[in-house]
Write a protein that holds these residues in place. Structure first.
Motif, short mmCIF file in Angstrom:
data_model
loop_
_atom_site.label_atom_id
_atom_site.label_comp_id
_atom_site.label_asym_id
_atom_site.label_seq_id
_atom_site.Cartn_x
_atom_site.Cartn_y
_atom_site.Cartn_z
N LEU A 66 0.83 -1.20 0.00
CA LEU A 66 0.00 0.00 0.00
C LEU A 66 0.86 1.24 0.00
N VAL A 67 1.97 1.20 0.75
CA VAL A 67 2.89 2.34 0.78
C VAL A 67 3.53 2.52 -0.58
N ALA A 68 3.93 1.41 -1.21
CA ALA A 68 4.55 1.49 -2.54
C ALA A 68 3.57 2.09 -3.56
N ALA A 69 2.31 1.70 -3.47
CA ALA A 69 1.30 2.25 -4.39
C ALA A 69 1.14 3.74 -4.19
N GLY A 70 1.11 4.17 -2.94
CA GLY A 70 1.00 5.60 -2.65
C GLY A 70 2.19 6.38 -3.16
N CYS A 71 3.38 5.84 -2.95
CA CYS A 71 4.60 6.53 -3.43
C CYS A 71 4.61 6.61 -4.95
N LEU A 72 4.23 5.53 -5.61
CA LEU A 72 4.19 5.56 -7.08
C LEU A 72 3.18 6.59 -7.56
N TYR A 73 2.04 6.65 -6.91
CA TYR A 73 1.03 7.62 -7.31
C TYR A 73 1.56 9.04 -7.17
N PHE A 74 2.22 9.34 -6.06
CA PHE A 74 2.74 10.70 -5.84
C PHE A 74 3.80 11.07 -6.86
N PHE A 95 -9.04 4.24 0.03
CA PHE A 95 -7.60 4.40 -0.12
C PHE A 95 -7.27 5.39 -1.24
N GLY A 96 -7.92 5.20 -2.41
CA GLY A 96 -7.68 6.09 -3.55
C GLY A 96 -8.08 7.53 -3.26
N SER A 97 -9.26 7.72 -2.66
CA SER A 97 -9.71 9.07 -2.32
C SER A 97 -8.74 9.77 -1.39
N SER A 98 -8.26 9.03 -0.40
CA SER A 98 -7.29 9.61 0.54
C SER A 98 -6.00 10.00 -0.17
N LEU A 99 -5.54 9.14 -1.08
CA LEU A 99 -4.31 9.45 -1.83
C LEU A 99 -4.48 10.72 -2.66
N TYR A 100 -5.59 10.83 -3.37
CA TYR A 100 -5.79 11.98 -4.25
C TYR A 100 -5.91 13.27 -3.45
N GLN A 101 -6.60 13.20 -2.31
CA GLN A 101 -6.72 14.39 -1.46
C GLN A 101 -5.37 14.76 -0.84
N LEU A 102 -4.65 13.78 -0.33
CA LEU A 102 -3.35 14.03 0.29
C LEU A 102 -2.36 14.58 -0.74
N GLY A 103 -2.37 14.03 -1.94
CA GLY A 103 -1.48 14.52 -2.99
C GLY A 103 -1.72 15.97 -3.32
N SER A 104 -2.97 16.38 -3.30
CA SER A 104 -3.31 17.78 -3.57
C SER A 104 -2.89 18.67 -2.40
N ILE A 105 -3.14 18.22 -1.19
CA ILE A 105 -2.78 19.01 0.00
C ILE A 105 -1.26 19.20 0.10
N LEU A 106 -0.49 18.13 -0.20
CA LEU A 106 0.96 18.18 -0.09
C LEU A 106 1.63 18.83 -1.30
N GLY A 107 0.85 19.18 -2.31
CA GLY A 107 1.40 19.87 -3.47
C GLY A 107 2.00 19.00 -4.54
N TYR A 108 1.69 17.69 -4.52
CA TYR A 108 2.18 16.81 -5.58
C TYR A 108 1.46 17.06 -6.90
N HIS A 109 0.24 17.54 -6.81
CA HIS A 109 -0.54 17.87 -7.99
C HIS A 109 -1.62 18.87 -7.62
#
Length: 173
Positions: free
Chosen positions: A2-10, A70-84
């Protein structure tokens, strides 16, 4: 994983994922550690047995979360952290949480879509960048590193589109 998937997404939010409403068959690491230690130091018996370190199928659904969560959390976190941007997050949410699962692609069809829409364009980009910038350029090295992990969504496909049922001694609270 799950961590690897999140890192790849970011690192590459333009990949396609097939994340549906299926529950994720994961157990918190502290529970797995305690379970493993208990079994390792339990009195031995003549009967050897394999144990599942998974939540039992009788566990309440409230003790788990879905791939959509999981996906919703990733997309929201990526936006908050400035990845996209927020717009990219909304677009990825629509494609990966609604549109791709709606198509109910088999693994073979998902692999085809992944290769056409994600992998092949990145291979071409890496080739062009290598030709014009050289092997040692920072961007070329980053692209080649990304290409090592670009197939991770294909590996996740069977796990994020199937319900898994386990019988185990671990029952979630």
């Amino acid at each position: 994983t799950l961590v690897a998937a999140g890192c790849l997404y970011f690192n590459n939010q333009w990949g396609i994922w097939s994340l549906g409403a299926k529950p994720i068959a994961v157990v918190p690491v502290d529970v797995v550690s305690r379970f493993t230690l208990c079994k390792a130091f339990a009195p031995t018996s003549k009967n050897k047995k394999i144990f599942n370190a998974t939540w039992c199928h009788t566990s309440p659904l409230s003790a788990s979360f879905s791939w959509n969560d999981f996906g919703s959390s990733l997309y929201q976190l990526g936006s908050i952290l400035g990845y996209h941007s927020r717009c990219t997050g909304i677009l990825c949410t629509f494609i990966n949480l609604h549109w791709i699962p709606y198509l109910q692609l088999s693994r073979e069809h998902f692999l085809l879509a992944h290769n056409l829409l994600v992998k092949n364009p990145f291979l071409v980009l890496a080739h062009v960048c290598t030709k014009f910038l050289g092997e040692q350029h920072k961007r070329v090295k980053l692209l080649k590193t990304l290409l090592k992990y670009i197939d991770l969504p294909v590996l996740f496909h069977p796990f994020s589109n199937t319900n898994f049922v386990f019988k185990s001694e671990l029952v979630a609270p």
